[in-house]
Scaffold this motif. Sequence first.
Motif, mmCIF file in Angstrom:
data_model
loop_
_atom_site.group_PDB
_atom_site.id
_atom_site.type_symbol
_atom_site.label_atom_id
_atom_site.label_comp_id
_atom_site.label_asym_id
_atom_site.label_seq_id
_atom_site.Cartn_x
_atom_site.Cartn_y
_atom_site.Cartn_z
ATOM 1 N N THR A 143 0.408 12.446 -4.728
ATOM 2 C CA THR A 143 -0.389 11.360 -4.435
ATOM 3 C C THR A 143 0.556 10.148 -5.042
ATOM 4 O O THR A 143 0.059 8.982 -4.818
ATOM 5 C CB THR A 143 -1.612 11.314 -5.309
ATOM 6 N N TRP A 144 1.790 10.514 -5.661
ATOM 7 C CA TRP A 144 2.556 9.391 -5.922
ATOM 8 C C TRP A 144 2.978 8.145 -4.819
ATOM 9 O O TRP A 144 3.280 7.004 -5.009
ATOM 10 C CB TRP A 144 3.791 9.787 -6.639
ATOM 11 N N ARG A 145 2.885 8.920 -3.657
ATOM 12 C CA ARG A 145 3.418 7.945 -2.484
ATOM 13 C C ARG A 145 2.273 7.078 -1.962
ATOM 14 O O ARG A 145 2.313 6.351 -0.960
ATOM 15 C CB ARG A 145 3.997 8.758 -1.313
ATOM 16 N N THR A 175 14.745 -3.211 -9.794
ATOM 17 C CA THR A 175 14.368 -2.956 -8.196
ATOM 18 C C THR A 175 15.302 -2.192 -7.420
ATOM 19 O O THR A 175 16.324 -2.046 -8.195
ATOM 20 C CB THR A 175 13.911 -4.279 -7.488
ATOM 21 N N LYS A 176 14.930 -1.736 -6.379
ATOM 22 C CA LYS A 176 15.959 -0.945 -5.410
ATOM 23 C C LYS A 176 15.939 -1.766 -4.295
ATOM 24 O O LYS A 176 16.290 -1.220 -3.167
ATOM 25 C CB LYS A 176 15.594 0.391 -5.281
ATOM 26 N N SER A 177 15.283 -2.926 -4.217
ATOM 27 C CA SER A 177 15.167 -3.675 -2.933
ATOM 28 C C SER A 177 15.664 -4.823 -2.682
ATOM 29 O O SER A 177 15.636 -5.602 -3.649
ATOM 30 C CB SER A 177 13.549 -3.589 -2.705
ATOM 31 N N THR A 191 8.282 -1.573 -14.549
ATOM 32 C CA THR A 191 8.627 -0.569 -15.510
ATOM 33 C C THR A 191 8.648 0.843 -15.064
ATOM 34 O O THR A 191 9.171 1.698 -15.297
ATOM 35 C CB THR A 191 8.060 -0.808 -16.710
ATOM 36 N N VAL A 192 7.394 1.104 -14.195
ATOM 37 C CA VAL A 192 7.378 2.534 -13.745
ATOM 38 C C VAL A 192 7.509 2.596 -12.319
ATOM 39 O O VAL A 192 7.429 3.811 -11.866
ATOM 40 C CB VAL A 192 5.889 3.071 -13.935
ATOM 41 N N THR A 193 7.393 1.621 -11.498
ATOM 42 C CA THR A 193 7.502 1.481 -10.027
ATOM 43 C C THR A 193 8.196 0.468 -9.423
ATOM 44 O O THR A 193 8.188 -0.684 -10.123
ATOM 45 C CB THR A 193 5.857 1.873 -9.323
ATOM 46 N N ASP A 194 8.689 0.309 -8.238
ATOM 47 C CA ASP A 194 9.425 -0.830 -7.561
ATOM 48 C C ASP A 194 8.561 -2.051 -7.520
ATOM 49 O O ASP A 194 7.504 -1.714 -6.633
ATOM 50 C CB ASP A 194 10.322 -0.415 -6.402
ATOM 51 N N PRO A 195 8.834 -3.009 -7.985
ATOM 52 C CA PRO A 195 7.817 -4.330 -7.528
ATOM 53 C C PRO A 195 8.250 -4.660 -6.377
ATOM 54 O O PRO A 195 7.490 -5.570 -5.770
ATOM 55 C CB PRO A 195 8.192 -5.109 -8.601
ATOM 56 N N GLY A 216 2.338 4.070 -8.011
ATOM 57 C CA GLY A 216 2.783 4.838 -6.568
ATOM 58 C C GLY A 216 3.864 4.044 -6.123
ATOM 59 O O GLY A 216 4.467 2.847 -6.510
ATOM 60 N N CYS A 217 4.720 4.791 -5.100
ATOM 61 C CA CYS A 217 6.007 4.116 -4.809
ATOM 62 C C CYS A 217 6.195 4.851 -3.524
ATOM 63 O O CYS A 217 6.137 6.104 -3.035
ATOM 64 C CB CYS A 217 6.991 4.371 -5.738
ATOM 65 N N GLU A 218 6.747 3.859 -2.346
ATOM 66 C CA GLU A 218 6.918 4.353 -1.085
ATOM 67 C C GLU A 218 8.325 4.894 -0.837
ATOM 68 O O GLU A 218 8.854 5.389 0.072
ATOM 69 C CB GLU A 218 6.659 3.143 -0.071
ATOM 70 N N HIS A 219 9.347 4.736 -2.007
ATOM 71 C CA HIS A 219 10.860 4.967 -1.946
ATOM 72 C C HIS A 219 10.981 6.458 -1.774
ATOM 73 O O HIS A 219 11.872 6.937 -1.054
ATOM 74 C CB HIS A 219 11.547 4.497 -2.786
ATOM 75 N N GLY A 220 10.079 7.263 -2.396
ATOM 76 C CA GLY A 220 10.242 8.754 -2.149
ATOM 77 C C GLY A 220 11.515 9.284 -2.685
ATOM 78 O O GLY A 220 12.045 10.541 -2.249
ATOM 79 N N CYS A 221 12.098 8.746 -3.936
ATOM 80 C CA CYS A 221 13.284 9.184 -4.397
ATOM 81 C C CYS A 221 13.301 10.706 -4.936
ATOM 82 O O CYS A 221 12.033 11.119 -5.513
ATOM 83 C CB CYS A 221 13.754 8.647 -5.529
ATOM 84 N N ILE A 222 13.857 11.605 -4.569
ATOM 85 C CA ILE A 222 13.536 12.957 -4.897
ATOM 86 C C ILE A 222 14.016 13.293 -6.408
ATOM 87 O O ILE A 222 13.607 14.194 -6.793
ATOM 88 C CB ILE A 222 14.676 14.038 -4.017
ATOM 89 N N TYR A 223 14.377 12.323 -7.114
ATOM 90 C CA TYR A 223 14.649 12.563 -8.659
ATOM 91 C C TYR A 223 13.504 11.657 -9.430
ATOM 92 O O TYR A 223 13.802 11.546 -10.595
ATOM 93 C CB TYR A 223 15.901 12.085 -9.020
ATOM 94 N N CYS A 224 12.423 11.243 -8.785
ATOM 95 C CA CYS A 224 11.528 10.396 -9.353
ATOM 96 C C CYS A 224 10.823 11.215 -10.470
ATOM 97 O O CYS A 224 10.345 12.312 -10.308
ATOM 98 C CB CYS A 224 10.740 9.863 -8.279
ATOM 99 N N TYR A 225 10.875 10.722 -11.806
ATOM 100 C CA TYR A 225 10.198 11.226 -13.001
ATOM 101 C C TYR A 225 8.920 10.255 -13.256
ATOM 102 O O TYR A 225 8.193 10.776 -14.169
ATOM 103 C CB TYR A 225 10.867 11.707 -13.885
ATOM 104 N N ALA A 226 8.937 9.358 -12.474
ATOM 105 C CA ALA A 226 7.577 8.365 -12.809
ATOM 106 C C ALA A 226 6.081 8.931 -12.689
ATOM 107 O O ALA A 226 5.389 8.786 -13.353
ATOM 108 C CB ALA A 226 7.796 7.323 -11.828
ATOM 109 N N PRO A 227 5.874 9.904 -12.038
ATOM 110 C CA PRO A 227 4.540 10.489 -11.716
ATOM 111 C C PRO A 227 4.335 11.317 -13.167
ATOM 112 O O PRO A 227 3.212 11.287 -13.816
ATOM 113 C CB PRO A 227 4.869 11.474 -10.540
HETATM 114 S S1 SF4 Z 1 9.416 4.919 -8.748
HETATM 115 FE FE1 SF4 Z 1 11.534 4.464 -8.765
HETATM 116 S S2 SF4 Z 1 12.534 6.332 -8.881
HETATM 117 FE FE2 SF4 Z 1 10.094 6.703 -8.211
HETATM 118 S S3 SF4 Z 1 10.175 6.842 -6.131
HETATM 119 FE FE3 SF4 Z 1 9.960 4.691 -6.832
HETATM 120 S S4 SF4 Z 1 11.969 3.577 -6.740
HETATM 121 FE FE4 SF4 Z 1 12.192 6.104 -6.644
#
Ligand code: SF4
Length: 253
Positions: free
Chosen positions: A48-50, A110-112, A77-81, A28-39
């Motif tokens: 529920t990804w958030r 990461t993006k952080s 590899t699937v979500t931001d550590p 799961g990830c809090e960044h909420g990117c609109i292009y996220c394909y990880a789920p």
């Molecule tokens: S997993 Fe990656 S793409 Fe998906 S919401 Fe988090 S940072 Fe964004």
Amino acid sequence: MYETIECKRALSPSGLPGVDYALNPYTGCEHGCIYCYAPGVTHTDLRTWRVVRVKRNIPGRLARELPAVEGVIGLGTVTDPYQYAERKFRLTQMCLEILHERNRRVHIHTKSDLILRDLDLLMDMDVRVGMTITNIDDRVSRMTEPGAPLPRDRLKALKGLVDAGIDCYVLIAPVMSSLEGRERRLLEAVAETGARSVFSDPLNLSNVDPSRLERMGIRSSPLARLRIGEIGRELGLDVSESFENRLPDLWPS
Ligand code: SF4
């Protein structure tokens, strides 16, 4: 929202090029990117990804599993550590301490800017860091990656890592139409950090609900990708249009 769980395993074999084992302290990830394909990739419901699942026992599991594995460990590899949960739970830091102690090669994505907290550890490790930056404009970033640190904070973190001698690259992915007309500003800002490697990837719509992107008028942009290549090379950057194909080069065996 956080949910604390126990994981059965810390490491899983990775299908990513150049990464032998995947280590994800959170799902799961809090960044909420609109292009996220990880789920889609992890078979998780987007709604529920958030909800971030915090694998509280992962450092202990990692310590037990490491003697049996070799190769590069991909952290995140699937979500931001380094998403916000990490400020509170510090699982990434604990895992890094174990990897550092065992002298393991690590690839972090990461993006952080929170990654700078662990700079002392990273400086003493065989590590490569990929920083994703998809725009230079705060307004666009707030719209497309509402929970993630702003581009300027990521750029500052990147500079801090580069200045400390950490091997870094920038991933401009996905390349969206919201970058059109801003490519030069972004690449000049990247060049100023001292980072030299840039990868770009197109928008991957295979596991994404396109309606959110459509509502915002965002689409994939081959034009922006082209300009990233042209401008990046003009600025002396090493630009690759294919992240996946080039990744093995990052870890010459
Ligand atoms: S997993 Fe990656 S793409 Fe998906 S919401 Fe988090 S940072 Fe964004």
